[in-house]
Design an enzyme around this catalytic site. Structure first.
Site, PDB file in Angstrom:
ATOM      1  N   HIS A  88      72.530  -3.594 -39.112  1.00 50.82           N
ATOM      2  CA  HIS A  88      72.571  -5.053 -39.272  1.00 50.82           C
ATOM      3  C   HIS A  88      73.994  -5.562 -39.495  1.00 50.82           C
ATOM      4  CE1 HIS A  88      72.208  -4.342 -43.766  1.00 50.82           C
ATOM      5  NE2 HIS A  88      72.985  -5.423 -43.795  1.00 50.82           N
ATOM      6  N   ASP A 224      68.680   1.961 -40.409  1.00 48.49           N
ATOM      7  CA  ASP A 224      69.653   0.876 -40.377  1.00 48.49           C
ATOM      8  C   ASP A 224      71.070   1.461 -40.386  1.00 48.49           C
ATOM      9  OD1 ASP A 224      71.037  -1.478 -40.554  1.00 48.49           O
ATOM     10  OD2 ASP A 224      69.853  -2.312 -42.190  1.00 48.49           O
ATOM     11  N   SER A 657      76.026  -3.372 -48.101  1.00 44.75           N
ATOM     12  CA  SER A 657      75.404  -2.901 -46.866  1.00 44.75           C
ATOM     13  C   SER A 657      76.369  -1.993 -46.118  1.00 44.75           C
ATOM     14  CB  SER A 657      75.014  -4.081 -45.981  1.00 44.75           C
ATOM     15  OG  SER A 657      73.976  -4.826 -46.547  1.00 44.75           O
TER      16      SER A 657
END
Length: 722
Positions: A88, A224, A657
């Site tokens: 992402h 991810d 992230s």
């Protein structure tokens, strides 16, 4: 009176004492680890020392951490500049290289050679060279009794000089960040690389498995991750994109450990958490939970409903809006979880109880009464004036600017301003016109008129019906009256009559533009509405809200100083501010509510079980099913299971992230990518029993690269500990 800078030095010294730490909680500045924090980490299993984590004298773990794109984190995993981050985090780059004919979002991408790796304009990767406490120098010439505006001016001037001196005769960049609400200042010297290329990414069905259904929700089964490569000049220094650039050789490369993990194993996350607000007062928490978040959630509900309906019906719209939808839905769901967590934890009352304790401490000493006696009352006074202003501001950002047509029209403001200057000729306007041509063309690549038209109808309706009249733009109010309150007709007419509704018309307008065309631009309904509303926002809303926030900043500076003074033997970690931090905890499950017990990991078996539910968010490629059926897991299984994700009690937030999740030896065991929904309030208040970070098990990422993508040549670059 103790000078501010001297006080913070005393505080930092106290960090070396034997202090109490709270399991899992805390985002620690790497150059302040020596002492109690280092000892606590080692007592919980860390096999390294503070110098291994952060050093100025040798290669350390911090040299393998990269601030990816300014909003995520990455980890170096090869001596050829290869890095892991989240899917992402690189999604906008993946999407930008995708077309209907060559849909990298859907099918994934794997460069077989360096020549096939895809460049990404504007993408940067930043390494920390050093961090330094410059509080004394920043505060030079200030005093605690000084006017706040004068003090800030001196601080800004001192900071600018320090930043310049720190990078003199180097290719580095520098910046100074405030910590502890302005009670300390740290200098960051950084190296910024501008040539970062896409190497590999799984299909979105794997890289975003679960999508909106599973976002922020455990158990998750998402791979991810994505791979990028940093390129440098032949001197291994940053260089703008060139075919002659070569892969960057990093100062530290993380080994990847696939030996397996166990419950209660030590973990740490090294990365760049965005922002936290751990020291908000009860009034501040209430403003978020009762006013700001509910407004933003409702407005995003409307947009997402429209976008998802349109995306489901049309592949072109799906590709055009995929990155935007992903970005929008992420914090939409997070805000919902945050409100739920605040309520479940009774966070407002907890804050009030702490404030009562604080007041009792203040009132027990006359000198404290003089300094802090009416501090909490001042907070309440400022916060009481903010809800209506905040709601108006949120509607400007989440409703008016959510209309893409208006957002594009706003970018023409500079052209209008320059055209109004009589001395400006067409030649002087050409650079701005050319910029707008590029901006507009790029904008229409990811734009659908009918979709935006529906969004506009809903957003204008909410702006009209929710924002108090005194905070609405006068021009907007006259338009509503003109259309007899029919905001649907108002928005439809804007789209029907605006030149921004048609790419060809707009580009033709720019091709033939001359200063005399200014009036046509000024009378365009989209341009007129957005410029009027923006001007009103900047004149009436933003300054008033900024004034209240400046008052709060000043109060929080005093409050934070008092908190440090109140508990001098207790470690107080600073709020996250997009700077490098370490957080540590252990792999462990949790119990979200009575009768539910979540274990600490998920498996490919669970992923396949979700796939069988038939939900669109759980669709996966047939090849992954075949690998599962054959149990072709290679070296990546543990006890005959292929683990997909795991959770641990590391204190993380947005910006973490892509951060590597490391074991006790500093080896990668996973990539952080999310938090559990029940723990999303951790930016405001921490609950050790509920807060968990969610990570891709690095073994599943390698399995996808090796077995699914058959890109095992990439693994040859990595140091894999089996």
């Amino acid at each position: 009176m103790i000078h501010q800078s001297r006080y913070i030095f005393t505080f930092i010294f106290l960090l070396t004492l034997n202090l109490q730490l709270f399991a899992g909680e805390g985002m620690w500045v790497p150059f302040l680890l020596k002492g109690a924090i280092e000892a606590d980490m080692q007592s919980k299993g860390l096999k390294l020392n503070a110098e291994d984590l952060y050093s100025l004298n040798k290669s350390s773990l911090k040299d393998g951490i990269v601030h990816f794109g300014g909003g995520c984190t990455g980890a170096m995993v090869s001596e050829k500049g290869l890095l892991f981050t989240n899917h992402h985090c690189g999604f906008s780059q993946i999407q930008s290289h995708s077309t209907v004919e060559n849909d990298l979002v859907t099918k994934g991408f794997w460069a077989k050679t360096l020549a096939e790796e895809l460049p990404n304009s504007g993408l940067i990767a930043t390494f920390i060279i050093r961090i330094e406490d410059v509080s004394r120098e920043v505060f030079e010439g200030t005093s605690d009794t000084m006017n706040i505006a004068d003090k800030e001016k001196i601080i800004a001037g001192n900071s600018k000089k320090i930043e310049a001196a720190a990078i003199k005769d180097t290719h580095y960049s520098s910046f100074i960040k405030s910590f502890y609400s302005g009670n300390a200042y740290y200098l960051y010297v950084v190296e910024i690389f501008k040539d970062v290329r896409l190497v590999g990414a799984p299909p979105v069905s794997i890289g975003k498995f679960g999508s909106a259904t599973d976002n922020w929700v455990w158990p998750k089964h998402t791979a991810d991750f994505a791979l990028f490569r940093i390129y440098a000049g032949t001197d291994n220094k940053p260089a703008s994109y060139s075919k002659d650039n070569i892969p960057y050789v990093p100062k530290h490369v993380f080994p990847i450990n696939i030996q397996g993990t166990q419950e209660n194993d030590f973990t740490m996350v090294y990365g760049f958490p965005g922002t936290t607000k751990e020291y908000l007062t009860s009034d501040g928490v209430e403003l978020i939970a009762a006013h700001s978040n509910p407004v933003k959630i409702q407005l995003r509900n409307e947009r997402l409903d429209i976008w998802n309906r349109k995306m489901s019906a049309n592949d072109t719209i799906r590709i055009a809006y995929s990155a935007k939808e992903s970005s929008l839905s992420n914090y939409h769901k997070k805000w919902i979880g945050e409100i739920n967590g605040i309520k479940k934890m009774n966070a407002v009352q907890i804050k009030r109880d702490r404030e009562q304790e604080f007041e009792a401490w203040v009132n027990s000493d006359p000198s404290r009464i003089a300094k802090y006696g009416n501090l909490l009352a001042k907070f309440s006074e400022v916060y009481s004036e903010m809800p209506d202003l905040q709601i108006a501001s949120d509607h400007y950002g989440e409703a008016i600017l959510a209309i893409e047509l208006l957002y594009l029209a706003r970018s023409f403001t500079t052209l209008a301003e320059k055209s109004a200057i009589k001395s400006n000729t067409i030649d002087s306007l050409k650079p701005e016109i050319e910029r707008l041509k590029k901006t507009s063309s790029a904008y229409y690549n990811n734009f659908n008129l009918q979709t935006d038209k529906e969004v506009a109808s809903r957003m204008i309706y909410y702006y009209n019906s929710v924002v108090l009249p005194k905070y609405q733009n006068p021009y907007f109010k006259t338009q509503v009256i003109k259309y007899k309150g029919n905001t649907d007709k108002l928005s439809n007419d804007i789209f029907e009559k605006s030149i921004f509704s048609n790419e060809k018309v707009l580009l033709d307008f720019l091709d033939s533009y001359k200063p005399a065309d200014l009036n046509k631009l000024l009378q365009d309904p989209a341009f007129k509405l957005i410029t009027e509303v923006t001007a009103f926002h900047r004149k009436e809303i933003s300054p008033n809200l900024k004034l209240q926030n400046l008052k709060l900043d000043s109060l929080y500076g005093i409050y934070m100083k008092a908190i440090l003074e109140k508990d001098p033997t207790k470690i107080i970690y600073p709020d996250a501010n997009s700077t490098l931090r370490i957080t540590y905890g252990k792999i462990e499950g949790y119990e979200p509510y009575d009768g539910a017990i979540y274990k600490s990991y998920s498996t490919l078996d669970g992923l396949i079980a979700k796939n069988k539910m038939g939900t669109k968010d759980y669709e996966i490629p047939e090849k992954l099913i075949e690998l599962w059926q054959k149990k072709d897991y290679g070296n990546y299984a543990q006890n005959k299971e292929l683990r997909v994700n795991f959770i641990a009690s590391n204190h993380t937030t947005g910006g973490n992230s892509g951060s590597p999740v490391l074991n006790a030896s500093g080896e990668i065991i996973g990539l952080n990518y999310d938090r559990n929904w029940e723990g999303t309030m951790s930016e405001i208040i921490y609950d050790k029993n509920m807060v968990r970070n969610i990570s891709v098990d690095i073994r599943f990422a390698l399995f996808i690269i090796d077995k699914f993508a058959e890109a095992n040549y990439l693994l040859d670059e990595m140091k894999i500990i089996k």
